[in-house]
Design an enzyme around this catalytic site. Structure first.
Site, short mmCIF file in Angstrom:
data_model
loop_
_atom_site.label_atom_id
_atom_site.label_comp_id
_atom_site.label_asym_id
_atom_site.label_seq_id
_atom_site.Cartn_x
_atom_site.Cartn_y
_atom_site.Cartn_z
CB CYS A 54 -0.91 0.00 1.22
SG CYS A 54 -1.87 1.51 1.41
CG ASP A 70 -2.48 -3.57 -0.68
OD1 ASP A 70 -3.20 -3.67 0.33
OD2 ASP A 70 -2.12 -2.48 -1.16
#
Length: 153
Positions: A51, A58
């Site tokens: 992120c 992520d």
């Protein structure tokens, strides 16, 4: 080593994970069925990036489909390229579209699409889709096979 993209840098050699996607070299080899309309699929169900706001990981399931032109992407170089995102910060949309765009721009397939099925962060899954244009007529397009996120049940 040659800078010729048709002389694979990674195939048959030990290759370290590139420090960033920008540093990764994608190798292309001649299409063994040039002139024939067919589709190639790569699935990366354990794709990770970071992120750009929090630095937290992520996770996504990527599906890349393409109808090759004169070349095909060499799979080891694609794995290394995708792995280079492990320490790369980017929003889901930028990462997904950027992967598709780079493959399309460098490889020049007849057609390419990518589906990025991102796992929830903050309770919201995000799915991102990009394709290079309309698929060639008569190209068989199977469903990408990734169900919409349903949580635990």
């Amino acid at each position: 080593m040659s800078d010729d993209p048709l002389q694979p840098l990674h195939l048959g050699r030990n290759s370290a994970l590139p420090p960033s996607p920008e540093d990764a070299r994608l190798d292309y080899v001649p299409n063994p069925r040039a002139g024939e309309l067919y589709m190639i699929r790569f699935a990366a169900p354990e794709f990770t990036s970071l992120c750009p706001v929090t630095g937290q990981p992520d996770f996504a399931h990527l599906v890349i489909d393409y109808a090759p032109g004169e070349t095909i992407v060499e799979s080891k170089s694609l794995k290394l390229f995708l792995g280079a995102f492990r320490n790369h910060c980017g929003f889901h949309e930028d990462v997904t579209v950027g992967i598709g765009r780079r493959l399309f721009d460098e490889m020049a397939p007849r057609w390419l699409r990518i589906g990025g099925y991102w796992y929830p962060r903050g309770g919201i899954p995000i799915d991102v889709f990009w394709q290079s244009g309309a698929p060639p007529e008569a190209l068989w397009l199977p469903d990408q096979g990734v169900a919409s996120y349903r949580g635990r049940g």
